[in-house]
Design a protein around this motif. Structure first.
Motif, PDB file in Angstrom:
ATOM      1  N   TRP A  59       0.809  -1.222   0.000  1.00 39.77           N
ATOM      2  CA  TRP A  59       0.000   0.000   0.000  1.00 39.77           C
ATOM      3  C   TRP A  59       0.842   1.271   0.000  1.00 39.77           C
ATOM      4  O   TRP A  59       0.335   2.355  -0.305  1.00 39.77           O
ATOM      5  N   GLY A  60       2.088   1.174   0.456  1.00 38.31           N
ATOM      6  CA  GLY A  60       2.925   2.367   0.540  1.00 38.31           C
ATOM      7  C   GLY A  60       2.822   3.108   1.854  1.00 38.31           C
ATOM      8  O   GLY A  60       3.335   4.222   1.988  1.00 38.31           O
ATOM      9  N   ALA A  61       2.175   2.523   2.859  1.00 37.33           N
ATOM     10  CA  ALA A  61       1.987   3.201   4.143  1.00 37.33           C
ATOM     11  C   ALA A  61       3.276   3.207   4.952  1.00 37.33           C
ATOM     12  O   ALA A  61       3.989   2.203   5.029  1.00 37.33           O
ATOM     13  N   VAL A  62       3.550   4.343   5.565  1.00 33.58           N
ATOM     14  CA  VAL A  62       4.681   4.508   6.488  1.00 33.58           C
ATOM     15  C   VAL A  62       4.069   4.997   7.795  1.00 33.58           C
ATOM     16  O   VAL A  62       3.804   6.188   7.954  1.00 33.58           O
ATOM     17  N   ARG A  63       3.822   4.094   8.726  1.00 28.89           N
ATOM     18  CA  ARG A  63       2.955   4.442   9.846  1.00 28.89           C
ATOM     19  C   ARG A  63       3.468   3.947  11.192  1.00 28.89           C
ATOM     20  O   ARG A  63       4.085   2.890  11.288  1.00 28.89           O
ATOM     21  N   THR A  64       3.195   4.765  12.203  1.00 33.32           N
ATOM     22  CA  THR A  64       3.281   4.325  13.596  1.00 33.32           C
ATOM     23  C   THR A  64       1.924   3.842  14.058  1.00 33.32           C
ATOM     24  O   THR A  64       1.826   2.966  14.915  1.00 33.32           O
ATOM     25  N   GLN A  65       0.872   4.407  13.495  1.00 35.09           N
ATOM     26  CA  GLN A  65      -0.501   4.126  13.934  1.00 35.09           C
ATOM     27  C   GLN A  65      -0.848   2.650  13.808  1.00 35.09           C
ATOM     28  O   GLN A  65      -0.613   2.030  12.766  1.00 35.09           O
ATOM     29  N   GLY A  66      -1.393   2.105  14.890  1.00 31.49           N
ATOM     30  CA  GLY A  66      -1.862   0.728  14.867  1.00 31.49           C
ATOM     31  C   GLY A  66      -0.791  -0.325  15.005  1.00 31.49           C
ATOM     32  O   GLY A  66      -1.094  -1.522  14.998  1.00 31.49           O
ATOM     33  N   ARG A  67       0.468   0.062  15.149  1.00 33.90           N
ATOM     34  CA  ARG A  67       1.531  -0.927  15.278  1.00 33.90           C
ATOM     35  C   ARG A  67       1.574  -1.509  16.687  1.00 33.90           C
ATOM     36  O   ARG A  67       1.134  -0.902  17.657  1.00 33.90           O
ATOM     37  N   HIS A  68       2.167  -2.686  16.762  1.00 34.72           N
ATOM     38  CA  HIS A  68       2.436  -3.284  18.063  1.00 34.72           C
ATOM     39  C   HIS A  68       3.428  -2.384  18.806  1.00 34.72           C
ATOM     40  O   HIS A  68       4.348  -1.807  18.193  1.00 34.72           O
ATOM     41  N   SER A  69       3.266  -2.276  20.102  1.00 38.50           N
ATOM     42  CA  SER A  69       4.098  -1.356  20.877  1.00 38.50           C
ATOM     43  C   SER A  69       5.587  -1.675  20.776  1.00 38.50           C
ATOM     44  O   SER A  69       6.425  -0.765  20.881  1.00 38.50           O
ATOM     45  N   THR A  70       5.943  -2.946  20.547  1.00 41.96           N
ATOM     46  CA  THR A  70       7.361  -3.295  20.449  1.00 41.96           C
ATOM     47  C   THR A  70       8.022  -2.712  19.210  1.00 41.96           C
ATOM     48  O   THR A  70       9.248  -2.544  19.178  1.00 41.96           O
ATOM     49  N   GLU A  71       7.238  -2.400  18.186  1.00 41.84           N
ATOM     50  CA  GLU A  71       7.798  -1.859  16.941  1.00 41.84           C
ATOM     51  C   GLU A  71       7.912  -0.339  16.943  1.00 41.84           C
ATOM     52  O   GLU A  71       8.651   0.226  16.133  1.00 41.84           O
ATOM     53  N   ILE A  72       7.187   0.328  17.816  1.00 44.37           N
ATOM     54  CA  ILE A  72       7.073   1.781  17.712  1.00 44.37           C
ATOM     55  C   ILE A  72       8.400   2.522  17.914  1.00 44.37           C
ATOM     56  O   ILE A  72       8.682   3.482  17.178  1.00 44.37           O
ATOM     57  N   PRO A  73       9.263   2.141  18.886  1.00 46.07           N
ATOM     58  CA  PRO A  73      10.551   2.852  18.970  1.00 46.07           C
ATOM     59  C   PRO A  73      11.333   2.824  17.661  1.00 46.07           C
ATOM     60  O   PRO A  73      11.914   3.832  17.241  1.00 46.07           O
ATOM     61  N   MET A  74      11.350   1.676  16.986  1.00 39.74           N
ATOM     62  CA  MET A  74      12.026   1.579  15.696  1.00 39.74           C
ATOM     63  C   MET A  74      11.318   2.432  14.651  1.00 39.74           C
ATOM     64  O   MET A  74      11.953   3.115  13.840  1.00 39.74           O
ATOM     65  N   MET A  75       9.983   2.400  14.680  1.00 47.91           N
ATOM     66  CA  MET A  75       9.225   3.112  13.657  1.00 47.91           C
ATOM     67  C   MET A  75       9.381   4.628  13.794  1.00 47.91           C
ATOM     68  O   MET A  75       9.416   5.344  12.792  1.00 47.91           O
ATOM     69  N   LEU A  76       9.493   5.124  15.010  1.00 45.55           N
ATOM     70  CA  LEU A  76       9.703   6.563  15.198  1.00 45.55           C
ATOM     71  C   LEU A  76      11.026   7.000  14.582  1.00 45.55           C
ATOM     72  O   LEU A  76      11.106   8.046  13.929  1.00 45.55           O
ATOM     73  N   ASP A  77      12.064   6.199  14.774  1.00 46.71           N
ATOM     74  CA  ASP A  77      13.345   6.525  14.140  1.00 46.71           C
ATOM     75  C   ASP A  77      13.275   6.348  12.632  1.00 46.71           C
ATOM     76  O   ASP A  77      13.937   7.059  11.871  1.00 46.71           O
ATOM     77  N   CYS A  78      12.454   5.391  12.200  1.00 53.41           N
ATOM     78  CA  CYS A  78      12.324   5.176  10.755  1.00 53.41           C
ATOM     79  C   CYS A  78      11.637   6.355  10.082  1.00 53.41           C
ATOM     80  O   CYS A  78      11.957   6.699   8.937  1.00 53.41           O
ATOM     81  N   LEU A  79      10.698   6.986  10.775  1.00 51.38           N
ATOM     82  CA  LEU A  79      10.075   8.191  10.218  1.00 51.38           C
ATOM     83  C   LEU A  79      11.118   9.262   9.951  1.00 51.38           C
ATOM     84  O   LEU A  79      11.030  10.006   8.954  1.00 51.38           O
ATOM     85  N   GLU A  80      12.117   9.367  10.829  1.00 46.48           N
ATOM     86  CA  GLU A  80      13.192  10.331  10.603  1.00 46.48           C
ATOM     87  C   GLU A  80      13.969   9.987   9.335  1.00 46.48           C
ATOM     88  O   GLU A  80      14.372  10.873   8.566  1.00 46.48           O
ATOM     89  N   ILE A  81      14.180   8.703   9.104  1.00 51.32           N
ATOM     90  CA  ILE A  81      14.857   8.289   7.865  1.00 51.32           C
ATOM     91  C   ILE A  81      14.033   8.696   6.655  1.00 51.32           C
ATOM     92  O   ILE A  81      14.547   9.267   5.691  1.00 51.32           O
ATOM     93  N   TRP A  82      12.728   8.393   6.698  1.00 48.73           N
ATOM     94  CA  TRP A  82      11.872   8.703   5.557  1.00 48.73           C
ATOM     95  C   TRP A  82      11.829  10.216   5.282  1.00 48.73           C
ATOM     96  O   TRP A  82      11.812  10.646   4.124  1.00 48.73           O
TER      97      TRP A  82
END
Length: 414
Positions: free
Chosen positions: A47-70
């Motif tokens: 789908w192309g989604a880049v999201r923190t929303q709805g993720r499992h809590s264990t993934e969110i620290p990584m995803m927040l840093d990944c948003l910075e990459i994007w």
């Protein structure tokens, strides 16, 4: 051909390409091998989604840093990947979705996310062509975003090549060599690649590459389908919306519409090998889980999928019935578009795990083997940080994240 590298990455999707990029950036001699073309399978079909929303809590620290990459990715790579940070929205139509949305809010507050619950009026303000008559609100994260799957992994692979990585398309990895308790090379159809480090970022093929080593990767192939419309006379502010179906408006005005609610599993031999591990997931989603018995089972019985040169690029048939239903649902939400005609449609296979969490780890045996797979349908957005994490494990010998929840030992009693 018999070449030596510091690391060989198997799999040319978003995780493999980003792993190769960060390894090359760290000065490692790296080869990226892909049995078909780079970005040919699910990494280009999602789908192309880049999201923190709805993720499992264990993934969110990584995803927040990944948003910075994007946020900085186009400047860093020097290429346009259609990055848009305009939000992720999950429309609420029933009590069940409201309860699930409300249940995510404590997680959002814990991690300082921008997620909030919208009223129907706020939804209508954000989506001016949307018909809110049945809407009860939405879960909305304005700092989430989206990018073009057809561009992203390829851009990372080209950037890795500019940094000195060797990109080997149409080169199947046939087996992993080991000497005593450590890996020592990869046998490919174009010869042997000697190395001390191997990264498996091979998506749905991971279990088949690990099986000869006696390592289990209990995943199933789940088929997802997407259709692309012509240019539509609506403005969705280019955000990703999941309502009666899921959709994303592209910069050119076309809309990608996905079959979102139904998981479609093509039965194969692995369905019976790992099926019991998926029973809890199946029970939770029994209304939305569908099975198909057809050519994939025949090919599985004939061991076609065990020969990595047989299927260069998996290109399964889209679920046209589901896509037609999704188009009808889209028109319910946007009646002003009239009837929907798809310009094209496609499907891809998702490497799905029983708990919907990935495997990200350095295996204890054989030494030097790293796995980044099982992204379970939400790997595109988090892919770059997974690649960087694997690179950190190799280069620095450690990660900044707690990777215990992503260990394969959770499936093997460890």
């Amino acid at each position: 051909m018999n070449q030596r590298f510091d690391a060989v990455v198997i799999g040319g999707g978003i995780v493999g390409a980003t792993t190769a990029y960060y390894l090359a950036k760290a000065g490692k001699r790296v080869a990226l091998v892909e049995k078909g073309r780079i970005n040919g399978e699910q990494s280009s079909r999602n789908w192309g989604a880049v999201r923190t929303q709805g993720r499992h809590s264990t993934e969110i620290p990584m995803m927040l840093d990944c948003l910075e990459i994007w946020r900085g990715i186009e400047a860093e790579l020097g290429e346009n990947v259609d990055w848009r940070q305009q939000g992720q929205m999950r429309l609420i139509y029933d009590r069940g979705m409201r309860e699930r949305s409300e249940a995510f809010m404590p997680i959002a507050r814990e991690f300082g996310l921008t997620t909030r619950l919208l009223t129907p009026r706020e939804v209508a303000d954000l989506l001016p062509h949307y018909d809110p008559r049945d809407c009860q609100g939405a879960l909305f994260t304005p700092t989430d975003g989206n990018a073009e799957p057809e561009k992203a992994a390829s851009a990372f692979a080209r950037a890795a090549a500019r940094l000195g990585a060797t990109i080997m398309e149409f080169t199947a990895a046939l087996s992993i060599d080991r000497w005593n308790d450590a890996v020592c090379g990869v046998e490919t159809e174009r010869g042997r690649l000697a190395c001390e480090t191997i990264v498996l970022a091979s998506g749905v093929w991971t279990s088949r590459l690990l099986k000869p080593l006696g390592i289990k990767h209990p995943s199933l192939w789940v088929r997802g389908s997407v259709g692309r419309t012509g240019v539509l006379p609506i403005e969705m502010r280019k955000l990703v919306v999941w309502g009666k179906c899921a959709y994303r408006q592209r910069p050119d005005g076309r809309v990608n519409i996905a079959v979102a609610e139904d998981g479609f599993h093509d039965l194969m031999l692995d369905s019976f090998t790992y099926g019991l591990k998926f029973l809890p997931l199946a029970k939770r989603n029994w209304r939305n889980l569908r099975f198909s018995l057809g050519k994939p089972m025949i090919r599985s019985l004939m061991a076609e999928f065990d020969d990595f040169t047989t299927h260069r690029t998996l290109d399964p048939r889209p679920d046209w019935t589901g896509l037609a239903r999704a188009a009808d649902r889209f028109v319910e939400e946007y009646p002003g578009v009239g009837s929907i005609q798809y310009e094209r449609a496609w499907a891809g296979y998702i490497d799905y795990m029983p708990d919907e969490l990935p495997v990200i780890e350095a295996l204890s045996e054989p030494n030097g083997l790293f796995v980044a797979a099982g992204l379970s349908g939400h790997g595109f957005g988090i892919g770059p940080i997974v690649g960087k994490t694997i690179s950190d494990l190799i280069v620095r010998g450690r990660s900044d994240y707690d990777l215990a929840p992503f260990s394969s030992r959770r499936f093997n009693g460890g």
